[in-house]
Design a protein around this motif. Structure first.
Motif, PDB file in Angstrom:
ATOM      1  N   SER A   1       0.823  -1.200   0.000  1.00 27.78           N
ATOM      2  CA  SER A   1       0.000   0.000   0.000  1.00 27.78           C
ATOM      3  C   SER A   1       0.863   1.260   0.000  1.00 27.78           C
ATOM      4  CB  SER A   1      -0.935  -0.002   1.213  1.00 27.78           C
ATOM      5  OG  SER A   1      -1.673   1.193   1.291  1.00 27.78           O
ATOM      6  N   ILE A   2       1.910   1.267   0.818  1.00 27.40           N
ATOM      7  CA  ILE A   2       2.835   2.405   0.846  1.00 27.40           C
ATOM      8  C   ILE A   2       3.590   2.511  -0.475  1.00 27.40           C
ATOM      9  CG2 ILE A   2       4.820   3.419   2.009  1.00 27.40           C
ATOM     10  CD1 ILE A   2       2.224   3.440   3.642  1.00 27.40           C
TER      11      ILE A   2
ATOM     12  N   GLU B   1       2.700   1.541  -3.444  1.00 27.19           N
ATOM     13  CA  GLU B   1       1.806   2.018  -4.497  1.00 27.19           C
ATOM     14  C   GLU B   1       1.581   3.525  -4.376  1.00 27.19           C
ATOM     15  OE1 GLU B   1      -0.419  -0.346  -6.992  1.00 27.19           O
ATOM     16  OE2 GLU B   1       1.775  -0.390  -6.875  1.00 27.19           O
ATOM     17  N   THR B   2       1.425   4.013  -3.164  1.00 27.01           N
ATOM     18  CA  THR B   2       1.262   5.454  -2.962  1.00 27.01           C
ATOM     19  C   THR B   2       2.496   6.209  -3.436  1.00 27.01           C
ATOM     20  OG1 THR B   2      -0.231   5.152  -1.084  1.00 27.01           O
ATOM     21  CG2 THR B   2       0.920   7.264  -1.231  1.00 27.01           C
TER      22      THR B   2
ATOM     23  N   ARG C   1       2.652   6.166  -7.279  1.00 29.66           N
ATOM     24  CA  ARG C   1       1.673   7.057  -7.909  1.00 29.66           C
ATOM     25  C   ARG C   1       2.089   8.521  -7.813  1.00 29.66           C
ATOM     26  NH1 ARG C   1      -2.160   3.438  -5.558  1.00 29.66           N
ATOM     27  NH2 ARG C   1      -2.352   4.839  -3.749  1.00 29.66           N
ATOM     28  N   GLN C   2       2.732   8.895  -6.713  1.00 27.10           N
ATOM     29  CA  GLN C   2       3.141  10.290  -6.561  1.00 27.10           C
ATOM     30  C   GLN C   2       4.496  10.573  -7.215  1.00 27.10           C
ATOM     31  OE1 GLN C   2       3.074  10.549  -2.266  1.00 27.10           O
ATOM     32  NE2 GLN C   2       5.306  10.468  -2.105  1.00 27.10           N
TER      33      GLN C   2
ATOM     34  N   SER D   1       5.415  -3.646  -7.031  1.00 27.23           N
ATOM     35  CA  SER D   1       4.741  -2.421  -7.439  1.00 27.23           C
ATOM     36  C   SER D   1       5.565  -1.791  -8.549  1.00 27.23           C
ATOM     37  CB  SER D   1       4.623  -1.441  -6.264  1.00 27.23           C
ATOM     38  OG  SER D   1       4.093  -0.207  -6.688  1.00 27.23           O
TER      39      SER D   1
END
Length: 293
Positions: free
Chosen positions: A249-250, A252-253, A256-257, A274
């Protein structure tokens, strides 16, 4: 502490730089005269890099914020720049020290030089230089589960740094990842992100996980009384998946940024990826050691 030591490895292709906690392997390809000049430049920078860091160490061990501080040294500035965008979670510039040293040494080596390609490997945190039309292959191994593979970084790829973090590594981790390897635009960015992702691969309060206050293990470290992982006992498949998903989850964040390009997370013989680099196809990643294919 002894002064800087620089020597050729037995293959006479790679240089070994050592000064206190800094231990680098450096190799470059290109015209012999350009190589000689590049290595001299790297050696000159290596003489000063550790004293500069020591001079600002107290502040470098303090948590970062979204407003970067004004450090004097260029390596410290790289460290702060790498962690400030991630500082909504606890992080200090020390999370990016190995990658930033690699980046700083690379910058010194290539300044004004024409090199085909080069790498600076700081204990698995790696800065890359790749000229147009060139590529570098990296041998990736050592999760403790028999995994091994390669990945190839090409000049057109937006990747110039590789870093690995995890509780089995040389630095403390708040999580339980066997390894998290990150590809990013710089070694400093990869180093900071790998630290955060590895911290997030976790099962808080699980009785199979041994932890100790960081201060008890190293009184002058940057983590203070935070509990760092010292052992991971047997976990079942569901627990492993839960921990990996927390780290993913981290990752992927961050992807994305735009903070990272790819991350590979490993725990208990399982993995999560990822990103879309060929690393995701290879699927076997940890400690990076660049080699020429």
């Amino acid at each position: 502490m002894n002064g800087p030591e620089i020597s050729w490895l037995p293959d006479r292709r790679r240089l070994h730089f050592n000064h206190g906690p800094i231990d680098l392997i450096v190799e470059a390809w290109g015209d012999p005269k350009e190589l000689q000049a590049a290595y001299r430049q790297a050696a000159a920078r290596f003489e000063t890099i550790l004293p500069e860091l020591v001079g600002e160490l107290t502040e470098l061990r303090r948590p970062a914020s979204t407003t970067p501080r004004n450090f004097l040294g260029s390596t410290a500035q790289r460290m702060e720049a790498a962690v400030a965008p991630l500082s909504r979670t606890f992080i200090t510039p020390m999370a990016a020290v190995a990658g930033s040293v690699a980046d700083e040494m690379m910058a010194a080596m290539v300044a004004g030089r024409r090199l085909d390609r080069a790498y600076v490997n700081n204990g698995g945190d790696i800065a890359l230089h790749i000229s147009p039309g060139q590529e570098i292959s990296a041998a990736i191994a050592d999760t403790g589960h028999g995994l091994a593979d390669r990945l190839t970084i090409r000049a057109e790829d937006p990747v110039r740094g590789i870093a690995t973090s995890g509780w089995r590594g040389r630095s403390f981790s708040l999580g339980i990842a066997d390894a998290v390897t990150v590809l990013a635009v710089s070694a400093a960015a990869a180093d900071a992100a790998a630290t955060l992702i590895a911290n997030a691969v976790d099962l808080p309060g699980h009785r199979a996980i041994q932890r100790q206050p960081a201060r008890d293990l190293a009184p002058d470290n940057d983590l203070g009384d935070r509990l760092v992982t010292t052992g991971v006992g047997p976990l079942d498949a569901e627990e492993i998946e839960l921990a990996l998903e927390a780290g993913l989850s981290i990752a992927e964040t961050l992807r994305r940024q735009g903070s990272i390009q790819t991350a590979a997370l490993y725990l208990g013989g399982r993995n999560r990826i990822s990103g879309t680099h060929e690393l995701a196809v290879a699927g076997n990643v940890t400690r990076g050691v660049p080699v020429h294919a």
